[in-house]
Scaffold this motif. Structure first.
Motif, PDB file in Angstrom:
ATOM      1  N   GLY A 180     -32.866   9.703   7.002  1.00 20.56           N
ATOM      2  CA  GLY A 180     -31.838   8.922   7.678  1.00 20.56           C
ATOM      3  C   GLY A 180     -30.588   8.767   6.840  1.00 20.56           C
ATOM      4  O   GLY A 180     -29.465   8.882   7.351  1.00 20.56           O
ATOM      5  N   ALA A 181     -30.758   8.502   5.543  1.00 19.41           N
ATOM      6  CA  ALA A 181     -29.602   8.312   4.670  1.00 19.41           C
ATOM      7  C   ALA A 181     -28.799   9.599   4.503  1.00 19.41           C
ATOM      8  O   ALA A 181     -27.570   9.574   4.462  1.00 19.41           O
ATOM      9  N   VAL A 182     -29.496  10.742   4.404  1.00 18.23           N
ATOM     10  CA  VAL A 182     -28.800  12.023   4.294  1.00 18.23           C
ATOM     11  C   VAL A 182     -28.000  12.296   5.562  1.00 18.23           C
ATOM     12  O   VAL A 182     -26.852  12.763   5.516  1.00 18.23           O
ATOM     13  N   TYR A 183     -28.589  11.988   6.722  1.00 21.14           N
ATOM     14  CA  TYR A 183     -27.871  12.179   7.985  1.00 21.14           C
ATOM     15  C   TYR A 183     -26.613  11.308   8.025  1.00 21.14           C
ATOM     16  O   TYR A 183     -25.522  11.771   8.409  1.00 21.14           O
ATOM     17  N   VAL A 184     -26.752  10.055   7.644  1.00 21.96           N
ATOM     18  CA  VAL A 184     -25.606   9.145   7.626  1.00 21.96           C
ATOM     19  C   VAL A 184     -24.531   9.662   6.667  1.00 21.96           C
ATOM     20  O   VAL A 184     -23.337   9.642   6.973  1.00 21.96           O
ATOM     21  N   LEU A 227     -28.299  -1.729   0.663  1.00 27.29           N
ATOM     22  CA  LEU A 227     -27.746  -1.152  -0.558  1.00 27.29           C
ATOM     23  C   LEU A 227     -28.308   0.244  -0.814  1.00 27.29           C
ATOM     24  O   LEU A 227     -27.575   1.155  -1.230  1.00 27.29           O
ATOM     25  N   GLN A 228     -29.589   0.448  -0.583  1.00 24.39           N
ATOM     26  CA  GLN A 228     -30.173   1.781  -0.756  1.00 24.39           C
ATOM     27  C   GLN A 228     -29.540   2.786   0.208  1.00 24.39           C
ATOM     28  O   GLN A 228     -29.206   3.915  -0.174  1.00 24.39           O
ATOM     29  N   LEU A 229     -29.347   2.364   1.448  1.00 26.14           N
ATOM     30  CA  LEU A 229     -28.784   3.265   2.454  1.00 26.14           C
ATOM     31  C   LEU A 229     -27.367   3.679   2.087  1.00 26.14           C
ATOM     32  O   LEU A 229     -27.033   4.878   2.132  1.00 26.14           O
ATOM     33  N   VAL A 230     -26.527   2.731   1.705  1.00 29.00           N
ATOM     34  CA  VAL A 230     -25.146   3.078   1.390  1.00 29.00           C
ATOM     35  C   VAL A 230     -25.066   3.902   0.109  1.00 29.00           C
ATOM     36  O   VAL A 230     -24.232   4.800  -0.021  1.00 29.00           O
ATOM     37  N   LEU A 284     -32.445   2.880  12.583  1.00 31.05           N
ATOM     38  CA  LEU A 284     -33.705   3.524  12.223  1.00 31.05           C
ATOM     39  C   LEU A 284     -33.872   3.602  10.710  1.00 31.05           C
ATOM     40  O   LEU A 284     -34.969   3.382  10.179  1.00 31.05           O
ATOM     41  N   SER A 285     -32.796   3.908   9.995  1.00 36.15           N
ATOM     42  CA  SER A 285     -32.878   4.032   8.537  1.00 36.15           C
ATOM     43  C   SER A 285     -33.161   2.700   7.872  1.00 36.15           C
ATOM     44  O   SER A 285     -33.872   2.642   6.856  1.00 36.15           O
ATOM     45  N   LEU A 286     -32.608   1.621   8.435  1.00 36.78           N
ATOM     46  CA  LEU A 286     -32.804   0.303   7.841  1.00 36.78           C
ATOM     47  C   LEU A 286     -34.236  -0.208   8.009  1.00 36.78           C
ATOM     48  O   LEU A 286     -34.583  -1.251   7.450  1.00 36.78           O
TER      49      LEU A 286
END
Length: 313
Positions: A226-230, A44-47, A36-38
């Motif tokens: 999504g990124a904060v959750y990950v 790179l932004q997500l990580v 979902l985040s992607l």
């Protein structure tokens, strides 16, 4: 005295089991979160965002537990290890993994990534000098067979994947991930401090990669959520739980196959949240995975003994 030592070892193994199961529960949600985040972020932004969130989380855990005084001492003792580990994770591992998720359906990327439990058990022999039991080897083969059935949608004769590069990246991530945890375990000490220093060493690599790709592009709010959750559940809470499990168990292979309990929950969430149709072969693969877990834990043997007729006196 021997009895006391045995009781202590049993208590540690039970504690390791609880930590491992809690980590698995956290990890069951993240495949859906990745996919979902992607939709809103690049890998790179997500990580990068998730790693920054996890670093702040670890710092908060250290302050809350009163372990701030350990940070400088542990850094002086093992800074070479932390620099190497920071390159492996979060930088290299998550870039490889998120690119695999970007290329593959979540129901393929997730089970392929879960073969790292087999790699973990195998690598624990040369790295941690542990003994690989026949039971562990058989369980690993059975579990991996189940993962293979899921990943190929039952087409074992051709082993055809829609995205060979995505498959290669997913399998490469298993080697990086297993190696990271084994090397991290050799350092010992406080899990939160170790992970905080590791992520601090990983952030400069991520910053350099962002700069090399042309600078930071501000993502939408949904991507941030999504990124904060990950960062909290995949890289933060689950990390602490899993490392605690490794530090308390007397045999890495004893808990490594617990990770195969995650796919049933994870695939259910993928179907509900991501909207992917789960292939019928998935159920057969999950049956093999759960059988492998039962073999590894000795549950199958205990079940057979329980059902064995009692001989007449």
């Amino acid at each position: 005295m021997a009895l006391t030592a045995t009781q202590s070892a049993d208590a540690d193994n039970r504690r390791a089991t609880l930590f491992a199961l809690a980590a698995v529960l956290c990890w069951s949600t993240v495949a859906s979160a990745f996919k979902l985040s992607l939709q809103y972020l690049s890998p790179l932004q997500l990580v990068t965002i998730a790693s920054a969130v996890s670093t702040v989380f670890m710092a908060g855990v250290i302050v809350w537990r009163g372990h701030t005084g350990q940070v400088a001492r542990v850094w002086r003792q093992s800074r070479g290890w932390f620099i190497a580990l920071g390159f492996c994770n979060p930088f290299l591992y998550y870039l490889v993994l998120f690119n695999a998720y970007d290329l593959l359906p979540a129901q393929q990327a997730q089970p392929l990534n879960y073969t790292w439990g087999v790699v973990l058990a195998l690598l624990s022999v040369p790295v941690l000098k542990q003994t690989l039991r026949r039971q562990d080897l058989v369980a690993g083969i059975v579990c991996y067979s189940g993962v293979l059935v899921i990943a190929t949608q039952g087409n074992l004769s051709e082993l055809r994947f829609e995205q060979p590069l995505g498959v290669a990246l997913a399998l490469l991530s298993t080697v990086i991930w297993a190696s990271y945890w084994l090397l991290n375990t050799r350092i010992g000490g406080n899990a939160a401090v170790n992970l905080f220093l590791t992520f601090c060493c990983g952030l400069p690599w991520l910053a350099a990669a962002v700069w090399w790709q042309g600078g930071w592009q501000w993502p939408p709010l949904a991507g941030w959520v999504g990124a904060v959750y990950v960062g909290l559940f995949e890289m933060g809470i689950a990390f602490l739980l899993w490392q605690a499990a490794l530090l308390h168990c007397d045999n890495t292979a004893r808990i490594s196959n617990y990770i195969y309990l995650s796919p049933p929950l994870s695939l259910l969430l993928i179907a509900l949240l991501v909207g992917e149709h789960i292939h019928p072969a998935t159920m057969a693969g999950l049956g093999l995975i759960l059988l492998g877990v039962a073999i590894q834990q000795g549950a199958a043997r205990r079940l057979l003994l329980r059902r064995k007729p009692t001989p007449n006196k």
